[in-house]
Design a protein around this motif. Structure first.
Motif, PDB file in Angstrom:
ATOM      1  N   ASP A   1       1.078  -1.180  -0.008  1.00  0.00           N
ATOM      2  CA  ASP A   1       0.058   0.082  -0.271  1.00  0.00           C
ATOM      3  C   ASP A   1       0.982   1.569   0.063  1.00  0.00           C
ATOM      4  O   ASP A   1       0.545   2.189  -0.442  1.00  0.00           O
ATOM      5  CB  ASP A   1      -0.768   0.384   1.109  1.00  0.00           C
ATOM      6  N   VAL A   2       2.497   1.393   0.898  1.00  0.00           N
ATOM      7  CA  VAL A   2       2.856   2.611   0.477  1.00  0.00           C
ATOM      8  C   VAL A   2       4.187   1.712   0.516  1.00  0.00           C
ATOM      9  O   VAL A   2       4.859   1.703   1.109  1.00  0.00           O
ATOM     10  CB  VAL A   2       2.554   3.467   2.463  1.00  0.00           C
TER      11      VAL A   2
ATOM     12  N   ARG B   1       0.525   4.698  -2.056  1.00  0.00           N
ATOM     13  CA  ARG B   1       0.760   5.809  -1.604  1.00  0.00           C
ATOM     14  C   ARG B   1       2.129   5.938  -2.389  1.00  0.00           C
ATOM     15  O   ARG B   1       2.803   4.885  -2.523  1.00  0.00           O
ATOM     16  CB  ARG B   1       0.763   6.436  -0.659  1.00  0.00           C
TER      17      ARG B   1
ATOM     18  N   ILE C   1       6.360   7.662  -1.246  1.00  0.00           N
ATOM     19  CA  ILE C   1       6.945   9.201  -0.715  1.00  0.00           C
ATOM     20  C   ILE C   1       7.600   9.669  -0.590  1.00  0.00           C
ATOM     21  O   ILE C   1       8.695   8.436  -0.406  1.00  0.00           O
ATOM     22  CB  ILE C   1       6.028   9.043   0.607  1.00  0.00           C
TER      23      ILE C   1
ATOM     24  N   ILE D   1      -2.390   5.809  -7.585  1.00  0.00           N
ATOM     25  CA  ILE D   1      -1.487   5.794  -7.117  1.00  0.00           C
ATOM     26  C   ILE D   1      -0.849   7.792  -6.972  1.00  0.00           C
ATOM     27  O   ILE D   1      -0.780   8.349  -7.023  1.00  0.00           O
ATOM     28  CB  ILE D   1      -0.728   5.590  -7.768  1.00  0.00           C
ATOM     29  N   LEU D   2      -0.906   7.849  -5.562  1.00  0.00           N
ATOM     30  CA  LEU D   2      -0.441   9.517  -4.628  1.00  0.00           C
ATOM     31  C   LEU D   2       1.040   9.307  -4.694  1.00  0.00           C
ATOM     32  O   LEU D   2       1.408   8.265  -3.884  1.00  0.00           O
ATOM     33  CB  LEU D   2      -1.847   9.854  -3.980  1.00  0.00           C
TER      34      LEU D   2
ATOM     35  N   ASN E   1       4.033  11.723  -3.718  1.00  0.00           N
ATOM     36  CA  ASN E   1       4.095  13.327  -2.995  1.00  0.00           C
ATOM     37  C   ASN E   1       5.468  12.893  -2.116  1.00  0.00           C
ATOM     38  O   ASN E   1       6.576  11.664  -2.565  1.00  0.00           O
ATOM     39  CB  ASN E   1       3.216  13.594  -2.102  1.00  0.00           C
TER      40      ASN E   1
ATOM     41  N   LEU F   1       1.051  11.978   4.183  1.00  0.00           N
ATOM     42  CA  LEU F   1       1.096  11.072   3.633  1.00  0.00           C
ATOM     43  C   LEU F   1      -0.102   9.558   2.856  1.00  0.00           C
ATOM     44  O   LEU F   1      -0.574  10.323   1.754  1.00  0.00           O
ATOM     45  CB  LEU F   1       2.028  11.779   3.123  1.00  0.00           C
ATOM     46  N   ALA F   2       0.173   9.550   3.888  1.00  0.00           N
ATOM     47  CA  ALA F   2      -0.113   7.634   4.239  1.00  0.00           C
ATOM     48  C   ALA F   2      -1.687   7.744   3.851  1.00  0.00           C
ATOM     49  O   ALA F   2      -2.232   6.370   3.846  1.00  0.00           O
ATOM     50  CB  ALA F   2       1.409   6.747   5.051  1.00  0.00           C
TER      51      ALA F   2
ATOM     52  N   ASP G   1      -5.720   8.143   4.935  1.00  0.00           N
ATOM     53  CA  ASP G   1      -6.268   8.707   4.299  1.00  0.00           C
ATOM     54  C   ASP G   1      -7.040  10.300   4.233  1.00  0.00           C
ATOM     55  O   ASP G   1      -7.412  10.585   3.180  1.00  0.00           O
ATOM     56  CB  ASP G   1      -8.147   8.135   4.709  1.00  0.00           C
TER      57      ASP G   1
ATOM     58  N   GLY H   1      -5.970  12.596   0.766  1.00  0.00           N
ATOM     59  CA  GLY H   1      -6.700  11.196  -0.449  1.00  0.00           C
ATOM     60  C   GLY H   1      -6.674  12.497  -1.441  1.00  0.00           C
ATOM     61  O   GLY H   1      -7.222  11.766  -2.560  1.00  0.00           O
TER      62      GLY H   1
ATOM     63  N   THR I   1      -1.683  15.089  -4.570  1.00  0.00           N
ATOM     64  CA  THR I   1      -0.964  14.173  -5.215  1.00  0.00           C
ATOM     65  C   THR I   1       0.405  15.580  -6.050  1.00  0.00           C
ATOM     66  O   THR I   1      -0.278  16.070  -6.199  1.00  0.00           O
ATOM     67  CB  THR I   1      -1.189  13.519  -6.399  1.00  0.00           C
TER      68      THR I   1
END
Length: 254
Positions: A91-92, A143, A145, A185-186, A188, A230-231, A233, A236, A239
């Motif tokens: 997920d991250v 996410r 990061i 997929i965000l 940052n 940033l991880a 919700d 959300g 980005t």
């Protein structure tokens, strides 16, 4: 630790590179406190094991470790496979590993000296992200990061490898954010200023503090709080952004 609405990461799986100490270990502790399960990677197995032991004892965290050099050809597959084999999801992805300043002038720097910085700070994150994307697409809150640097935004002189690679890292972040947004997929970046870790040489410490309007260096946990946000919700709708965490240093042009 206070928990903000939408900040819990229960059941989500996060990879943190450069996790054996300093900021990477702080990211791991903060993400674990929010319920994340962790894959930690770094060069030194002993240091990784020590962090994992702390996380299990202090946070009751689920943790696996992958020791090795992230620039090696098979590193990306090994790191991603650890998450998928253990928990079946990802997920991250936190790109924390990095090489620090080399403090050389243009006359003292060759293109060969830039390459290790590009390898660790840009090319390895590119490869790991590329390997992670098929799995991130299956997450309900994916996410990526990057831990970049304020010196990727505003150069501070005489550290070409570090500054060029951190600026390139921010360019990579934006390119990934633009492409991967269609998959949800965000992507940052966080741009810390000087952080109170052993990567700051003693002889440089006073100068670093003097450059920060808040009059001190950041603690690793303060950067980790931005990572956890940033991880979560709660981030959300963010980005392609670089979040500065620098005590106001860029207010005075540093």
């Amino acid at each position: 630790m206070n928990t903000l609405p939408g900040s819990r990461l229960d059941g989500r799986v996060a990879i943190v590179t450069g996790a054996a100490r300093g900021m990477g270990a702080a990211h791991a502790h903060t993400l674990a406190a929010q319920g994340a399960r962790l894959v930690l990677t770094d060069l030194d197995q002993g240091e990784l094991d020590a962090v994992a032991k702390e996380l299990r004892e202090d946070r009751h965290a689920e943790v696996v470790t992958v020791a090795g050099d992230i620039t090696e050809p098979q590193a990306s597959a090994r790191i991603i496979d650890a998450a998928i084999t253990t928990w079946g999801r990802l997920d991250v992805l936190v790109h924390n590993a990095g090489l620090m300043h080399n403090f050389t002038t243009l006359a003292d720097t060759t293109s060969d000296q830039l390459q290790p910085y590009l390898n660790v700070n840009v090319l390895a994150p590119f490869d790991i992200t590329r390997a992670a994307v098929p799995h991130l697409r299956r997450s309900d809150a994916p996410r990526v990061i990057f831990i970049s640097s304020q010196w990727g935004q505003v150069p501070d002189g005489h550290s070409y490898g570090y500054m060029v690679s951190k600026a390139a890292q921010l360019g990579l972040m934006k390119a990934l954010a633009q492409e991967l947004v269609t998959d949800g997929i965000l992507v940052n970046a966080i741009a810390p200023g000087a952080v109170h870790t052993r990567m700051i040489p003693d002889h440089y410490y006073e100068a670093e503090v003097a450059a920060v309007p808040l009059g001190r260096l950041a603690e690793p946990s303060e950067i980790a709080s931005a990572v956890a946000f940033l991880a979560s919700d709660g981030a959300g709708f963010i980005t392609g952004q670089t979040i500065p965490v620098n005590g106001g240093a860029l207010l005075v042009g540093i």
